[in-house]
Design a protein around this motif. Structure first.
Motif, PDB file in Angstrom:
ATOM      1  N   GLN A  50       0.818  -1.209   0.000  1.00 20.41           N
ATOM      2  CA  GLN A  50       0.000   0.000   0.000  1.00 20.41           C
ATOM      3  C   GLN A  50       0.856   1.265   0.000  1.00 20.41           C
ATOM      4  OE1 GLN A  50      -2.433  -1.201   3.527  1.00 20.41           O
ATOM      5  NE2 GLN A  50      -4.182  -0.908   2.148  1.00 20.41           N
ATOM      6  N   LYS A  51       0.242   2.348  -0.452  1.00 18.33           N
ATOM      7  CA  LYS A  51       0.902   3.646  -0.441  1.00 18.33           C
ATOM      8  C   LYS A  51      -0.152   4.745  -0.360  1.00 18.33           C
ATOM      9  CE  LYS A  51       1.212   3.618  -5.505  1.00 18.33           C
ATOM     10  NZ  LYS A  51       2.152   3.641  -6.667  1.00 18.33           N
ATOM     11  N   LEU A  52       0.253   5.881   0.181  1.00 20.22           N
ATOM     12  CA  LEU A  52      -0.622   7.048   0.274  1.00 20.22           C
ATOM     13  C   LEU A  52      -0.267   7.989  -0.871  1.00 20.22           C
ATOM     14  CD1 LEU A  52      -1.436   8.943   3.567  1.00 20.22           C
ATOM     15  CD2 LEU A  52      -1.079  10.166   1.436  1.00 20.22           C
ATOM     16  N   VAL A  53      -1.256   8.355  -1.667  1.00 18.48           N
ATOM     17  CA  VAL A  53      -1.022   9.212  -2.832  1.00 18.48           C
ATOM     18  C   VAL A  53      -1.912  10.442  -2.737  1.00 18.48           C
ATOM     19  CG1 VAL A  53      -1.027   9.386  -5.348  1.00 18.48           C
ATOM     20  CG2 VAL A  53      -0.457   7.205  -4.257  1.00 18.48           C
ATOM     21  N   ALA A  54      -1.281  11.620  -2.717  1.00 14.21           N
ATOM     22  CA  ALA A  54      -2.022  12.885  -2.656  1.00 14.21           C
ATOM     23  C   ALA A  54      -1.655  13.743  -3.862  1.00 14.21           C
ATOM     24  CB  ALA A  54      -1.703  13.624  -1.360  1.00 14.21           C
ATOM     25  N   VAL A  55      -2.668  14.195  -4.578  1.00 14.18           N
ATOM     26  CA  VAL A  55      -2.465  15.122  -5.698  1.00 14.18           C
ATOM     27  C   VAL A  55      -3.058  16.461  -5.278  1.00 14.18           C
ATOM     28  CG1 VAL A  55      -2.858  15.570  -8.135  1.00 14.18           C
ATOM     29  CG2 VAL A  55      -2.613  13.208  -7.333  1.00 14.18           C
ATOM     30  N   LEU A  56      -2.193  17.491  -5.233  1.00 16.44           N
ATOM     31  CA  LEU A  56      -2.589  18.777  -4.637  1.00 16.44           C
ATOM     32  C   LEU A  56      -2.446  19.929  -5.611  1.00 16.44           C
ATOM     33  CD1 LEU A  56      -0.621  18.332  -1.282  1.00 16.44           C
ATOM     34  CD2 LEU A  56      -2.963  17.609  -1.765  1.00 16.44           C
ATOM     35  N   ASP A  57      -3.282  20.953  -5.382  1.00 12.49           N
ATOM     36  CA  ASP A  57      -3.160  22.244  -6.075  1.00 12.49           C
ATOM     37  C   ASP A  57      -2.770  23.268  -5.013  1.00 12.49           C
ATOM     38  OD1 ASP A  57      -3.370  24.628  -7.429  1.00 12.49           O
ATOM     39  OD2 ASP A  57      -5.476  24.379  -7.997  1.00 12.49           O
ATOM     40  N   MET A  58      -1.524  23.796  -5.138  1.00 11.61           N
ATOM     41  CA  MET A  58      -1.019  24.712  -4.133  1.00 11.61           C
ATOM     42  C   MET A  58      -1.189  26.180  -4.528  1.00 11.61           C
ATOM     43  SD  MET A  58      -0.189  22.162  -2.338  1.00 11.61           S
ATOM     44  CE  MET A  58       0.379  23.015  -0.882  1.00 11.61           C
ATOM     45  N   THR A  59      -1.798  26.439  -5.683  1.00 11.35           N
ATOM     46  CA  THR A  59      -1.965  27.836  -6.130  1.00 11.35           C
ATOM     47  C   THR A  59      -2.971  28.587  -5.256  1.00 11.35           C
ATOM     48  OG1 THR A  59      -3.694  27.194  -7.724  1.00 11.35           O
ATOM     49  CG2 THR A  59      -1.412  27.235  -8.503  1.00 11.35           C
ATOM     50  N   THR A  60      -3.795  27.846  -4.519  1.00 10.45           N
ATOM     51  CA  THR A  60      -4.788  28.480  -3.641  1.00 10.45           C
ATOM     52  C   THR A  60      -4.221  28.843  -2.272  1.00 10.45           C
ATOM     53  OG1 THR A  60      -5.542  26.282  -2.979  1.00 10.45           O
ATOM     54  CG2 THR A  60      -6.718  27.331  -4.779  1.00 10.45           C
ATOM     55  N   CYS A  61      -2.926  28.544  -2.054  1.00  7.61           N
ATOM     56  CA  CYS A  61      -2.299  28.847  -0.766  1.00  7.61           C
ATOM     57  C   CYS A  61      -2.064  30.344  -0.606  1.00  7.61           C
ATOM     58  CB  CYS A  61      -0.978  28.089  -0.639  1.00  7.61           C
ATOM     59  SG  CYS A  61      -1.174  26.305  -0.487  1.00  7.61           S
ATOM     60  N   SER A  62      -1.864  30.777   0.635  1.00  6.46           N
ATOM     61  CA  SER A  62      -1.615  32.189   0.936  1.00  6.46           C
ATOM     62  C   SER A  62      -0.114  32.464   0.909  1.00  6.46           C
ATOM     63  CB  SER A  62      -2.190  32.538   2.314  1.00  6.46           C
ATOM     64  OG  SER A  62      -1.479  31.837   3.324  1.00  6.46           O
ATOM     65  N   ASP A  63       0.277  33.675   1.243  1.00  3.18           N
ATOM     66  CA  ASP A  63       1.694  34.050   1.255  1.00  3.18           C
ATOM     67  C   ASP A  63       2.282  34.001   2.661  1.00  3.18           C
ATOM     68  OD1 ASP A  63       1.886  34.431  -1.471  1.00  3.18           O
ATOM     69  OD2 ASP A  63       1.186  36.502  -1.362  1.00  3.18           O
ATOM     70  N   THR A  64       1.795  33.056   3.458  1.00  5.82           N
ATOM     71  CA  THR A  64       2.367  32.885   4.794  1.00  5.82           C
ATOM     72  C   THR A  64       3.275  31.661   4.790  1.00  5.82           C
ATOM     73  OG1 THR A  64       0.417  31.596   5.456  1.00  5.82           O
ATOM     74  CG2 THR A  64       0.423  33.958   5.960  1.00  5.82           C
ATOM     75  N   GLY A 182      -3.702  26.055   6.583  1.00 10.98           N
ATOM     76  CA  GLY A 182      -3.381  25.813   5.188  1.00 10.98           C
ATOM     77  C   GLY A 182      -4.547  26.095   4.253  1.00 10.98           C
ATOM     78  N   TYR A 183      -4.220  26.340   2.977  1.00 12.56           N
ATOM     79  CA  TYR A 183      -5.246  26.678   1.976  1.00 12.56           C
ATOM     80  C   TYR A 183      -5.057  25.869   0.691  1.00 12.56           C
ATOM     81  CZ  TYR A 183      -6.553  30.500   5.020  1.00 12.56           C
ATOM     82  OH  TYR A 183      -6.989  31.233   6.098  1.00 12.56           O
ATOM     83  N   ALA A 184      -4.390  24.734   0.790  1.00 14.79           N
ATOM     84  CA  ALA A 184      -4.217  23.888  -0.383  1.00 14.79           C
ATOM     85  C   ALA A 184      -5.549  23.282  -0.808  1.00 14.79           C
ATOM     86  CB  ALA A 184      -3.225  22.780  -0.078  1.00 14.79           C
ATOM     87  N   THR A 185      -5.633  22.903  -2.077  1.00 18.07           N
ATOM     88  CA  THR A 185      -6.795  22.186  -2.590  1.00 18.07           C
ATOM     89  C   THR A 185      -6.382  20.738  -2.851  1.00 18.07           C
ATOM     90  OG1 THR A 185      -7.713  24.170  -3.618  1.00 18.07           O
ATOM     91  CG2 THR A 185      -8.503  22.038  -4.433  1.00 18.07           C
ATOM     92  N   TYR A 186      -7.108  19.805  -2.242  1.00 15.92           N
ATOM     93  CA  TYR A 186      -6.794  18.383  -2.381  1.00 15.92           C
ATOM     94  C   TYR A 186      -7.535  17.832  -3.606  1.00 15.92           C
ATOM     95  CZ  TYR A 186      -5.276  18.865   2.489  1.00 15.92           C
ATOM     96  OH  TYR A 186      -4.665  19.263   3.651  1.00 15.92           O
ATOM     97  N   LYS A 187      -6.844  17.734  -4.712  1.00 18.41           N
ATOM     98  CA  LYS A 187      -7.475  17.140  -5.899  1.00 18.41           C
ATOM     99  C   LYS A 187      -7.892  15.706  -5.614  1.00 18.41           C
ATOM    100  CE  LYS A 187      -5.242  19.906  -9.502  1.00 18.41           C
ATOM    101  NZ  LYS A 187      -4.448  19.861 -10.771  1.00 18.41           N
ATOM    102  N   SER A 188      -6.998  14.966  -4.962  1.00 19.95           N
ATOM    103  CA  SER A 188      -7.329  13.609  -4.526  1.00 19.95           C
ATOM    104  C   SER A 188      -6.318  13.174  -3.476  1.00 19.95           C
ATOM    105  CB  SER A 188      -7.334  12.614  -5.694  1.00 19.95           C
ATOM    106  OG  SER A 188      -6.036  12.488  -6.254  1.00 19.95           O
ATOM    107  N   VAL A 189      -6.808  12.429  -2.487  1.00 18.59           N
ATOM    108  CA  VAL A 189      -5.939  11.818  -1.481  1.00 18.59           C
ATOM    109  C   VAL A 189      -6.464  10.403  -1.272  1.00 18.59           C
ATOM    110  CG1 VAL A 189      -4.977  11.934   0.826  1.00 18.59           C
ATOM    111  CG2 VAL A 189      -5.588  14.056  -0.362  1.00 18.59           C
ATOM    112  N   GLU A 190      -5.637   9.415  -1.570  1.00 18.72           N
ATOM    113  CA  GLU A 190      -6.098   8.031  -1.527  1.00 18.72           C
ATOM    114  C   GLU A 190      -5.052   7.121  -0.901  1.00 18.72           C
ATOM    115  OE1 GLU A 190      -8.827   7.620  -5.518  1.00 18.72           O
ATOM    116  OE2 GLU A 190      -6.644   7.596  -5.773  1.00 18.72           O
ATOM    117  N   LEU A 191      -5.525   6.079  -0.239  1.00 13.68           N
ATOM    118  CA  LEU A 191      -4.675   4.988   0.195  1.00 13.68           C
ATOM    119  C   LEU A 191      -4.816   3.906  -0.873  1.00 13.68           C
ATOM    120  CD1 LEU A 191      -2.830   3.734   2.360  1.00 13.68           C
ATOM    121  CD2 LEU A 191      -4.895   2.784   3.420  1.00 13.68           C
ATOM    122  N   VAL A 192      -3.746   3.684  -1.613  1.00 18.93           N
ATOM    123  CA  VAL A 192      -3.787   2.795  -2.776  1.00 18.93           C
ATOM    124  C   VAL A 192      -3.243   1.424  -2.395  1.00 18.93           C
ATOM    125  CG1 VAL A 192      -2.963   2.437  -5.140  1.00 18.93           C
ATOM    126  CG2 VAL A 192      -3.526   4.755  -4.335  1.00 18.93           C
TER     127      VAL A 192
END
Length: 389
Positions: A50-64, A182-192
């Motif tokens: 098994q593995k944990l796979v996260a696909v993220l969009d970080m453009t929605t994050c702030s400048d902190t 945090g302000y990331a957008t989780y496109k997908s987070v799965e345990l594969v």
């Protein structure tokens, strides 16, 4: 290509082929963190499959600096803590879009950079690694048996997080509650979960010369066939088809539990086995009863040695050589595949100079034995007739 991987799987470390993949969603697709806290979610992980796979969009994050992305811990409470006060061991992932960050070297400017930090109870500090990304709109983070990778690059090795990588099933917790909101957008987070493909046996056959010494008689063969079979991952067997000795055809003889080791320079495989008995099949009915053999009968062997050279593409045998000894009704058979036995005595095709003089039946002197009847006069004056077939 499958044959290549199958035949030398014991020789080099290769990736396992997977036939089926299933997954469990840990976060709903396209979920925007938006400063919220992800409550710890219990997950049971076997890193072998098994593995944990996260696909993220970080453009929605702030400048902190150091926005929380997610954490994985072996403790439900400590997944959201800096200090691991409940026996926890936790890896935190943070992201800085563009800001000044305090590090051990002082204040540094981070731009589109991840920080991966591991903490555990009993350690007042933390181990951190960093990874800058060029396209923050799609970032793939994988946590598997090798460690944590970001966009295919291993960032934090598993060996440095031993409390999160036990054998078998690991009770872990996934969440995001430590650090700057945090302000990331989780496109997908799965345990594969990857299910290994059932092993498919591979057989390579080769025909070559052979020889047998049985009951005092040496016999050379121009064409004997052997199957070289990988029947399990890392296990091989040799099947000598129509094994014959002293003009007696016994049947097929199989030696199993053979392992292989490759010479790094010559790429020749050395064959060894822990078995001491081989199995008969396709036993010759004319001799089976006489020699007390039947399909499935086992006969002990000794002195097994073997080598195998594959061709350049490793899908065919270039040269296979092996030998072993068996005893049938108290008569020893010495069997060699891949080479003929040297002919000696009256069967030799040449005679050493000074040892004897050769003639035809008509008295013509010869330099070597020829087919038909030969007259041999030895150095001590004795004369005998030798028939070469």
């Amino acid at each position: 290509m499958k044959k290549i991987l199958s035949l030398i799987a014991m020789l080099v470390m290769t990736a396992t082929a997977f036939a089926e993949t299933t997954s469990e969603k840990l976060v709903e697709d396209n979920y925007a963190l938006a400063g919220k806290v992800l409550s710890p979610k219990a997950i049971t992980v076997d890193w072998a499959t098994q593995k944990l796979v996260a696909v993220l969009d970080m453009t929605t994050c702030s400048d902190t600096e150091n926005e929380r992305v997610f954490s994985v811990s072996n403790n439900k409470t400590d997944v959201a803590n800096w200090d691991q006060t409940n026996g926890g061991s936790t890896v935190h992932l943070f992201y800085t879009k563009d800001a000044q960050v305090w590090t051990g070297a002082g204040m540094e400017t981070f731009h589109q950079k991840f920080a991966v930090q591991y903490r555990y109870q009993g350690d007042a500090g933390a181990t951190s690694y960093y990874k800058e990304v060029t396209d923050p709109s799609t970032v793939t983070i994988v946590m598997d048996k090798t460690g944590i990778s970001i966009n295919g690059d291993l960032v934090f090795p598993a060996a440095e997080m031993p409390n999160l990588y036990g054998e078998g099933e690991n009770q872990l917790y996934f969440g995001a509650g430590c650090g700057t909101p945090g302000y990331a957008t989780y496109k997908s987070v799965e345990l594969v979960t990857e299910k290994a493909e059932p092993f498919s046996p591979v057989t390579l056959s080769t025909t070559d010369v052979a020889n047998a010494v049985y009951n005092g008689t040496t016999t050379n063969y121009d064409a004997k066939t052997v199957d070289f079979v990988q029947y399990e991952e890392g296990k091989y067997k040799l099947v000598w088809k129509t094994l014959e000795a002293g003009s007696t055809l016994f049947g097929d003889y199989t030696i199993e539990n053979i392992t292989v080791a490759e010479d790094a320079e010559t790429h020749v495989l050395t064959l060894t086995t822990t078995d001491t008995e081989g199995t008969w099949s396709n036993v010759n009915p004319a001799y089976g009863f006489l020699f007390k053999l039947a399909d499935g009968t086992k006969t002990a062997f000794t002195g097994f040695e073997g080598t195998c050279k594959l061709n350049e593409t490793k899908d065919a045998i270039e040269k296979l050589k092996f030998k072993f000894n068996i005893s049938i009704l108290d008569n020893e058979a010495n069997l060699v595949f891949g080479e003929k036995a040297p002919e000696t005595g009256i069967n030799a095709t040449t005679v050493a100079e000074g040892a004897a003089t050769l003639f035809t039946v008509d008295g013509v002197k010869l330099s070597k034995l020829q087919k038909g009847l030969n007259i041999v006069r030895s150095a001590d004056g004795k004369v005998k007739k030798v028939l070469v077939k």
